[in-house]
Design an enzyme around this catalytic site. Structure first.
Site, PDB file in Angstrom:
ATOM      1  NE  ARG A  64      -2.527  -1.258   3.416  1.00 25.08           N
ATOM      2  CZ  ARG A  64      -3.130  -1.070   4.591  1.00 25.08           C
ATOM      3  NH1 ARG A  64      -4.332  -0.548   4.626  1.00 25.08           N
ATOM      4  NH2 ARG A  64      -2.558  -1.408   5.715  1.00 25.08           N
ATOM      5  CE  LYS A 161     -10.134   3.841   1.974  1.00 20.54           C
ATOM      6  NZ  LYS A 161      -9.724   2.472   2.291  1.00 20.54           N
TER       7      LYS A 161
HETATM    8  C1  R5P Z   1      -6.950   0.212   0.731  1.00 18.40           C
HETATM    9  O1  R5P Z   1      -7.251   0.913  -0.184  1.00 18.40           O
HETATM   10  C2  R5P Z   1      -7.443  -1.186   0.925  1.00 18.40           C
HETATM   11  O2  R5P Z   1      -8.107  -1.656  -0.183  1.00 18.40           O
HETATM   12  C3  R5P Z   1      -8.327  -1.294   2.138  1.00 18.40           C
HETATM   13  O3  R5P Z   1      -9.514  -0.587   1.946  1.00 18.40           O
HETATM   14  C4  R5P Z   1      -7.604  -0.766   3.337  1.00 18.40           C
HETATM   15  O4  R5P Z   1      -6.369  -1.385   3.425  1.00 18.40           O
HETATM   16  C5  R5P Z   1      -8.373  -1.001   4.614  1.00 18.40           C
HETATM   17  O5  R5P Z   1      -7.664  -0.473   5.673  1.00 18.40           O
HETATM   18  P1  R5P Z   1      -8.357  -0.221   7.070  1.00 18.40           P
HETATM   19  O6  R5P Z   1      -9.018  -1.512   7.492  1.00 18.40           O
HETATM   20  O7  R5P Z   1      -7.206   0.152   7.976  1.00 18.40           O
HETATM   21  O8  R5P Z   1      -9.320   0.897   6.913  1.00 18.40           O
END
Ligand code: R5P
Length: 262
Positions: A64, A161
């Site tokens: 990421r 998001k």
């Molecule tokens: C990021 O874009 C991934 O697809 C997930 O949405 C993200 O890693 C989720 O992270 P968290 O559970 O910390 O919100």
């Protein structure tokens, strides 16, 4: 060969000379230890005459961080990939988080291949959830959410998001959506802090969802995220790329098949 076993005993307990050695490492818990283990293991295999070293990563970390979000941050995706390039001839990764870099070939110099649990997720939903509406919590999730929805012939919607920090995300709905009485299934690649799912679930509840499921590939569940999600009534299931109480979807068949045809 399990690198963990290898490092505990500090030896490779099989003859690797002239062999293609496949290491399976799911990088979880102490991720940095896992990286050291795998490097020691691959380097030793090479010294002992292995013909090839292959890394299979059911979950591969650091993907990421594909840019410097804040001043001085390490672009860990690139740095870890350079290490893997140095010690392996090929790398297979289950559902890697590809965002700004769209393909593994752009990240690794060695042969690389993406594996996916999407088929298995679709099969799980078909068997266990009636008449599902599939929700992707952010723009990046379409590779899982939309793909799975298409396999099922189910309706789907991708939300938007904005992430402010690890524990602070804001999820928004782009256009009207009626979920009254529906079984909604949030599909994503990773659940880490769980905040993406918590925020998405708030919206789904407001839209009248009857039940909220969350199905992900990699259930990292940092700081008891699984407990927090379940407490709010979200039914959480993940693949077993990372072990957890939610790991109900077995990906070993996908990996075994890949090793067989390798
Ligand atoms: C990021 O874009 C991934 O697809 C997930 O949405 C993200 O890693 C989720 O992270 P968290 O559970 O910390 O919100």
């Amino acid at each position: 060969v399990s690198p963990l076993k290898m490092i505990r005993k500090n030896c490779l307990d099989c003859d690797v000379k002239n062999k293609e050695v496949v290491f399976v490492q799911s990088f979880y818990k102490d991720v940095s230890d896992c990286i050291i283990e795998i490097i020691l293991a691959a380097h030793t295999a090479m010294e002992l005459g292995a013909k090839k070293t292959v890394l299979i990563a059911p979950y591969f970390p650091y993907m990421r961080q594909d840019k410097r979000f804040h001043r001085g941050e390490a672009i860990s995706q690139r740095i870890i990939a350079e290490l893997v390039d140095k010690y392996f001839d090929a790398v297979y990764i289950m559902d890697p988080h590809l965002h700004r870099e769209k393909k593994l070939e752009h990240i690794f110099k060695i042969k690389s291949k993406k594996l996916t649990a999407n088929n298995l997720i679709a099969r799980y939903i078909k068997k266990n959830i009636r008449n599902p509406a599939i929700i992707g919590p952010d723009e990046e999730s379409y590779k899982w959410a939309r793909n799975v929805a298409e396999m099922l012939g189910a309706e789907s919607r991708i939300l938007m998001k904005k992430r402010y920090s690890s524990y602070h995300v804001k999820v928004t709905l782009n256009k009207k959506l009626d979920l009254k009485g529906k079984n909604t299934v949030i599909v994503d690649d990773i659940v880490s802090t769980g905040h993406t799912i918590l925020e998405t679930a708030k919206i789904l509840r407001k839209l009248g969802a009857k039940a909220i499921y969350c199905i992900c590939v990699h259930g990292i569940f940092a700081n008891d995220a699984l407990g927090k999600l379940r407490k709010t009534g979200i039914k959480v299931v993940s693949a077993n790329t990372v072990p957890s109480k939610a790991a109900k979807i077995d990906v070993s068949g996908v990996i075994a098949l890949e090793i067989k045809i390798f």
